[in-house]
Design a protein around this motif. Structure first.
Motif, PDB file in Angstrom:
ATOM      1  N   VAL A   2      25.131  43.001  48.160  1.00 56.56           N
ATOM      2  CA  VAL A   2      26.071  44.281  47.768  1.00 56.56           C
ATOM      3  C   VAL A   2      27.162  43.413  46.899  1.00 56.56           C
ATOM      4  CG1 VAL A   2      27.581  46.084  47.400  1.00 56.56           C
ATOM      5  CG2 VAL A   2      25.188  46.155  48.476  1.00 56.56           C
ATOM      6  N   LEU A   3      27.935  42.465  47.513  1.00 56.13           N
ATOM      7  CA  LEU A   3      28.593  41.843  47.375  1.00 56.13           C
ATOM      8  C   LEU A   3      28.784  41.046  46.045  1.00 56.13           C
ATOM      9  CD1 LEU A   3      31.989  41.511  47.629  1.00 56.13           C
ATOM     10  CD2 LEU A   3      31.276  39.581  49.393  1.00 56.13           C
ATOM     11  N   HIS A   4      27.117  40.471  46.098  1.00 58.86           N
ATOM     12  CA  HIS A   4      27.066  39.689  45.155  1.00 58.86           C
ATOM     13  C   HIS A   4      26.879  39.832  44.052  1.00 58.86           C
ATOM     14  CE1 HIS A   4      25.468  35.831  43.127  1.00 58.86           C
ATOM     15  NE2 HIS A   4      24.556  36.552  42.812  1.00 58.86           N
ATOM     16  N   ALA A   5      26.302  41.587  43.908  1.00 57.84           N
ATOM     17  CA  ALA A   5      26.255  42.220  42.824  1.00 57.84           C
ATOM     18  C   ALA A   5      28.209  42.691  42.184  1.00 57.84           C
ATOM     19  CB  ALA A   5      25.544  43.309  43.120  1.00 57.84           C
ATOM     20  N   LEU A   6      28.581  43.155  42.884  1.00 56.54           N
ATOM     21  CA  LEU A   6      30.023  43.323  42.726  1.00 56.54           C
ATOM     22  C   LEU A   6      30.526  42.344  42.181  1.00 56.54           C
ATOM     23  CD1 LEU A   6      31.210  45.088  46.379  1.00 56.54           C
ATOM     24  CD2 LEU A   6      29.897  45.775  43.132  1.00 56.54           C
ATOM     25  N   LYS A   7      30.401  40.645  42.405  1.00 55.31           N
ATOM     26  CA  LYS A   7      31.374  40.167  41.825  1.00 55.31           C
ATOM     27  C   LYS A   7      30.320  39.639  40.480  1.00 55.31           C
ATOM     28  CE  LYS A   7      33.304  37.602  45.608  1.00 55.31           C
ATOM     29  NZ  LYS A   7      32.413  36.000  46.632  1.00 55.31           N
ATOM     30  N   GLU A   8      29.265  39.779  40.548  1.00 57.06           N
ATOM     31  CA  GLU A   8      28.609  39.177  38.850  1.00 57.06           C
ATOM     32  C   GLU A   8      29.394  40.826  38.072  1.00 57.06           C
ATOM     33  OE1 GLU A   8      24.054  39.800  38.679  1.00 57.06           O
ATOM     34  OE2 GLU A   8      24.467  37.709  40.366  1.00 57.06           O
ATOM     35  N   ILE A   9      29.439  41.549  38.352  1.00 55.84           N
ATOM     36  CA  ILE A   9      29.824  43.158  37.228  1.00 55.84           C
ATOM     37  C   ILE A   9      31.625  42.448  37.539  1.00 55.84           C
ATOM     38  CG2 ILE A   9      30.703  45.309  37.377  1.00 55.84           C
ATOM     39  CD1 ILE A   9      28.166  46.501  39.105  1.00 55.84           C
ATOM     40  N   ASP A  10      31.918  42.645  38.124  1.00 59.27           N
ATOM     41  CA  ASP A  10      33.372  41.914  37.621  1.00 59.27           C
ATOM     42  C   ASP A  10      33.462  41.201  36.934  1.00 59.27           C
ATOM     43  OD1 ASP A  10      34.392  43.692  40.014  1.00 59.27           O
ATOM     44  OD2 ASP A  10      34.928  42.202  40.940  1.00 59.27           O
ATOM     45  N   ILE A  11      32.824  39.907  36.831  1.00 61.49           N
ATOM     46  CA  ILE A  11      32.508  38.995  35.880  1.00 61.49           C
ATOM     47  C   ILE A  11      32.129  39.095  34.406  1.00 61.49           C
ATOM     48  CG2 ILE A  11      31.673  36.759  35.684  1.00 61.49           C
ATOM     49  CD1 ILE A  11      31.739  35.677  38.748  1.00 61.49           C
ATOM     50  N   SER A  12      31.543  39.517  35.104  1.00 61.77           N
ATOM     51  CA  SER A  12      31.148  39.938  33.865  1.00 61.77           C
ATOM     52  C   SER A  12      32.135  41.497  32.958  1.00 61.77           C
ATOM     53  CB  SER A  12      28.950  41.399  33.540  1.00 61.77           C
ATOM     54  OG  SER A  12      29.165  42.302  32.591  1.00 61.77           O
ATOM     55  N   ASP A  13      32.370  42.014  33.441  1.00 62.70           N
ATOM     56  CA  ASP A  13      33.827  42.760  33.354  1.00 62.70           C
ATOM     57  C   ASP A  13      34.518  41.726  32.464  1.00 62.70           C
ATOM     58  OD1 ASP A  13      31.881  45.074  33.474  1.00 62.70           O
ATOM     59  OD2 ASP A  13      33.499  45.651  35.143  1.00 62.70           O
ATOM     60  N   GLU A  14      35.113  40.842  32.922  1.00 63.79           N
ATOM     61  CA  GLU A  14      36.243  39.920  32.293  1.00 63.79           C
ATOM     62  C   GLU A  14      35.520  38.800  31.937  1.00 63.79           C
ATOM     63  OE1 GLU A  14      37.819  36.960  35.571  1.00 63.79           O
ATOM     64  OE2 GLU A  14      37.425  38.568  37.391  1.00 63.79           O
ATOM     65  N   LEU A  15      34.230  38.796  31.191  1.00 58.81           N
ATOM     66  CA  LEU A  15      33.637  38.042  30.214  1.00 58.81           C
ATOM     67  C   LEU A  15      34.272  39.299  29.098  1.00 58.81           C
ATOM     68  CD1 LEU A  15      31.165  35.872  31.503  1.00 58.81           C
ATOM     69  CD2 LEU A  15      33.057  35.034  30.781  1.00 58.81           C
ATOM     70  N   GLU A  16      33.823  40.465  28.781  1.00 61.62           N
ATOM     71  CA  GLU A  16      33.512  41.678  28.017  1.00 61.62           C
ATOM     72  C   GLU A  16      34.900  41.586  27.804  1.00 61.62           C
ATOM     73  OE1 GLU A  16      32.564  46.230  27.485  1.00 61.62           O
ATOM     74  OE2 GLU A  16      31.131  45.030  28.249  1.00 61.62           O
ATOM     75  N   THR A  17      35.934  41.584  28.633  1.00 59.31           N
ATOM     76  CA  THR A  17      37.596  41.435  27.944  1.00 59.31           C
ATOM     77  C   THR A  17      37.735  40.611  27.500  1.00 59.31           C
ATOM     78  OG1 THR A  17      37.608  42.716  29.792  1.00 59.31           O
ATOM     79  CG2 THR A  17      40.060  41.888  28.833  1.00 59.31           C
ATOM     80  N   MET A  18      37.631  39.595  27.498  1.00 60.06           N
ATOM     81  CA  MET A  18      38.073  37.670  27.463  1.00 60.06           C
ATOM     82  C   MET A  18      37.431  37.814  25.811  1.00 60.06           C
ATOM     83  SD  MET A  18      37.005  34.152  27.955  1.00 60.06           S
ATOM     84  CE  MET A  18      37.452  35.018  29.940  1.00 60.06           C
ATOM     85  N   ALA A  19      36.409  38.415  25.829  1.00 60.13           N
ATOM     86  CA  ALA A  19      35.469  37.884  24.664  1.00 60.13           C
ATOM     87  C   ALA A  19      36.287  39.307  23.210  1.00 60.13           C
ATOM     88  CB  ALA A  19      33.711  38.494  24.108  1.00 60.13           C
ATOM     89  N   HIS A  20      36.741  40.076  23.438  1.00 61.56           N
ATOM     90  CA  HIS A  20      37.145  41.336  22.811  1.00 61.56           C
ATOM     91  C   HIS A  20      38.312  40.803  22.003  1.00 61.56           C
ATOM     92  CE1 HIS A  20      38.938  45.198  21.745  1.00 61.56           C
ATOM     93  NE2 HIS A  20      39.627  44.689  22.798  1.00 61.56           N
ATOM     94  N   LYS A  21      39.795  40.208  23.736  1.00 60.52           N
ATOM     95  CA  LYS A  21      40.560  40.031  23.312  1.00 60.52           C
ATOM     96  C   LYS A  21      40.476  38.769  22.152  1.00 60.52           C
ATOM     97  CE  LYS A  21      42.963  42.683  25.433  1.00 60.52           C
ATOM     98  NZ  LYS A  21      44.209  43.275  24.785  1.00 60.52           N
ATOM     99  N   ALA A  22      39.184  37.490  22.507  1.00 60.91           N
ATOM    100  CA  ALA A  22      38.972  36.447  21.444  1.00 60.91           C
ATOM    101  C   ALA A  22      39.146  37.009  20.223  1.00 60.91           C
ATOM    102  CB  ALA A  22      37.862  35.589  22.151  1.00 60.91           C
ATOM    103  N   HIS A  23      37.907  37.971  19.808  1.00 62.27           N
ATOM    104  CA  HIS A  23      37.985  38.798  18.858  1.00 62.27           C
ATOM    105  C   HIS A  23      39.662  39.251  18.255  1.00 62.27           C
ATOM    106  CE1 HIS A  23      35.974  40.858  15.549  1.00 62.27           C
ATOM    107  NE2 HIS A  23      36.888  42.256  15.745  1.00 62.27           N
ATOM    108  N   GLU A  24      40.330  39.866  19.046  1.00 59.48           N
ATOM    109  CA  GLU A  24      41.538  40.269  18.119  1.00 59.48           C
ATOM    110  C   GLU A  24      42.783  38.558  17.497  1.00 59.48           C
ATOM    111  OE1 GLU A  24      43.665  42.679  20.789  1.00 59.48           O
ATOM    112  OE2 GLU A  24      42.083  44.498  21.683  1.00 59.48           O
TER     113      GLU A  24
END
Length: 115
Positions: A2-24
């Motif tokens: 479960v912890l591994h899955a949560l870390k993947e979700i956190d990383i995925s959210d961080e990458l999505e945020t990073m991609a959005h900020k990169a676009h801006e």
């Protein structure tokens, strides 16, 4: 597991945020990448100006200045205020001023001190 899955979700959210900020950031830099727009922004960093003021300072036609101001307005880099028949343009926010200050430091201050 479960912890591994949560870390993947956190990383995925961080990458999505990073991609959005990169676009801006990319859109912001595209607006700055045009020489005339950059000069207009540099002039506006010194204080608000009318289209007529910018025309005279930049020695450009009114239609050219207005076209570039429209793009800068669309991109959210300049704001306006109306006083009678005059429309005054200014930098829209401090973020733009911070980036312009950095550009000035790198490309203007250093070159001036080398000469």
């Amino acid at each position: 597991m479960v912890l591994h899955a949560l870390k993947e979700i956190d990383i995925s959210d961080e990458l999505e945020t990073m991609a959005h900020k990169a676009h801006e950031a990319s859109e912001f830099l595209k607006a700055l990448a045009h020489e005339s727009r950059l000069v207009i922004l540099c002039v506006l960093a010194e204080g608000e100006k009318t289209v007529g003021d910018l025309e005279a300072l930049l020695d450009q036609r009114q239609s050219t200045v207005s076209q570039q101001l429209a793009r800068l307005r669309f991109d959210g880099l300049v704001a306006t205020r109306r006083d009678g028949k005059n429309i005054y343009y200014r930098l829209a926010n401090d973020d733009t001023r911070i980036v312009l200050d950095a550009i000035h430091e790198v490309f203007c201050d250093k070159r001036a001190s080398k000469q």
